[in-house]
Design an enzyme around this catalytic site. Structure first.
Site, PDB file in Angstrom:
ATOM      1  CE  LYS A  10      -4.094  -2.012   2.269  1.00  0.00           C
ATOM      2  NZ  LYS A  10      -4.873  -1.976   3.554  1.00  0.00           N
ATOM      3  CE1 TYR A  50      -9.504  -2.375   0.649  1.00  0.00           C
ATOM      4  CE2 TYR A  50      -8.763  -0.340  -0.394  1.00  0.00           C
ATOM      5  CZ  TYR A  50      -8.495  -1.484   0.355  1.00  0.00           C
ATOM      6  OH  TYR A  50      -7.217  -1.717   0.809  1.00  0.00           O
ATOM      7  CG  ASN A 114      -3.582  -1.941   7.024  1.00  0.00           C
ATOM      8  OD1 ASN A 114      -3.464  -1.666   5.837  1.00  0.00           O
ATOM      9  ND2 ASN A 114      -4.647  -2.558   7.513  1.00  0.00           N
ATOM     10  CG  HIS A 117      -5.442  -6.071  -0.042  1.00  0.00           C
ATOM     11  ND1 HIS A 117      -6.635  -5.920   0.628  1.00  0.00           N
ATOM     12  CD2 HIS A 117      -5.665  -7.028  -0.984  1.00  0.00           C
ATOM     13  CE1 HIS A 117      -7.532  -6.745   0.097  1.00  0.00           C
ATOM     14  NE2 HIS A 117      -6.963  -7.428  -0.884  1.00  0.00           N
ATOM     15  CD  GLU A 128      -9.409  -8.677  -2.953  1.00  0.00           C
ATOM     16  OE1 GLU A 128      -8.303  -9.190  -2.674  1.00  0.00           O
ATOM     17  OE2 GLU A 128     -10.137  -8.123  -2.099  1.00  0.00           O
TER      18      GLU A 128
HETATM   19  N1  UDP Z   1      -9.577   0.114   7.476  1.00  0.00           N
HETATM   20  C1  UDP Z   1      -9.683   1.338   8.147  1.00  0.00           C
HETATM   21  N2  UDP Z   1     -10.397   1.393   9.320  1.00  0.00           N
HETATM   22  C2  UDP Z   1     -11.021   0.306   9.846  1.00  0.00           C
HETATM   23  C3  UDP Z   1     -10.919  -0.924   9.162  1.00  0.00           C
HETATM   24  C4  UDP Z   1     -10.198  -0.986   7.988  1.00  0.00           C
HETATM   25  O1  UDP Z   1      -9.130   2.338   7.694  1.00  0.00           O
HETATM   26  O2  UDP Z   1     -11.667   0.414  10.909  1.00  0.00           O
HETATM   27  C5  UDP Z   1      -8.818   0.051   6.218  1.00  0.00           C
HETATM   28  C6  UDP Z   1      -7.470  -0.674   6.353  1.00  0.00           C
HETATM   29  O3  UDP Z   1      -6.548  -0.085   5.433  1.00  0.00           O
HETATM   30  C7  UDP Z   1      -7.838  -2.079   5.948  1.00  0.00           C
HETATM   31  C8  UDP Z   1      -8.836  -1.821   4.810  1.00  0.00           C
HETATM   32  O4  UDP Z   1      -9.573  -0.692   5.261  1.00  0.00           O
HETATM   33  O5  UDP Z   1      -6.715  -2.831   5.542  1.00  0.00           O
HETATM   34  C9  UDP Z   1      -9.771  -2.960   4.493  1.00  0.00           C
HETATM   35  O6  UDP Z   1     -10.390  -3.382   5.684  1.00  0.00           O
HETATM   36  P1  UDP Z   1     -10.546  -4.928   6.038  1.00  0.00           P
HETATM   37  O7  UDP Z   1     -11.457  -5.033   7.199  1.00  0.00           O
HETATM   38  O8  UDP Z   1     -10.892  -5.676   4.795  1.00  0.00           O
HETATM   39  O9  UDP Z   1      -9.063  -5.329   6.535  1.00  0.00           O
HETATM   40  P2  UDP Z   1      -7.943  -6.259   5.868  1.00  0.00           P
HETATM   41  O10 UDP Z   1      -8.643  -7.346   5.108  1.00  0.00           O
HETATM   42  O11 UDP Z   1      -7.108  -5.363   4.968  1.00  0.00           O
HETATM   43  O12 UDP Z   1      -7.138  -6.778   7.031  1.00  0.00           O
HETATM   44 MG    MG Z   2     -10.122  -7.220   3.681  1.00  0.00          MG
END
Ligand code: UDP
Ligand code: MG
Length: 139
Positions: A10, A50, A114, A117, A128
């Protein structure tokens, strides 16, 4: 079973020159990179990627500010149980909860920024992967 998963390095990580470190961790875990390209997503591309999160409170910030803030490295990763393996290597979404030795524990700066992905299930991985790559781009 050999699987494929879609991963992104990212913008926060690309911007801090961590692409090589993160690729080394992925390859070090025994996973194979079978497609790779750097792109800078438009807002529309980010919203499509997303889409499952469109009702979530973090959606606008995620798509409009963070993931479109700079280039990402998109890749398809292949290996035995690649979906789960990649998720384990990434660590929890919230880096404060990520296990020692994971990419997010090591490099993530916040819940949003974070660093990586990884698709969360084989079906998501299929969607995806097709979203970002044509069959001809995967070796
Ligand atoms: N994210 C965020 N706030 C939250 C949860 C998620 O900004 O409370 C962002 C973060 O970058 C995350 C992405 O949205 O990686 C997608 O969320 P997901 O729950 O799918 O997490 P992941 O699968 O990436 O662990
Ligand atoms: Mg996710």
């Amino acid at each position: 079973m050999i699987e494929r998963t879609l991963s992104l390095i990212k913008p926060d990580a690309v911007q801090r020159n961590l692409t090589g470190e993160i690729l080394a961790m992925i390859q070090g875990a025994g996973l194979k990179v079978v497609a790779l390209k750097m792109i800078h997503m438009t807002k529309a591309q980010a919203e499509g990627f997303y889409a499952v999160h469109r009702e979530r409170p973090f959606f606008d910030s995620l798509t409009d500010e963070y993931i479109t803030s700079g280039p990402v490295v998109k890749m398809v990763v292949s290996g035995e149980g690649a979906v789960k393996k990649m998720r384990t290597l990434m660590g929890a979404t919230n880096p404060e909860k990520a296990a020692e030795g994971t990419i997010r524990k090591k490099y993530a700066v916040s819940l949003e920024a974070n660093s990586v992905h990884g698709s969360d299930a084989p079906e998501t991985a299929a969607f995806e992967t097709r979203y970002f790559f044509s069959a001809f781009e995967i070796v």
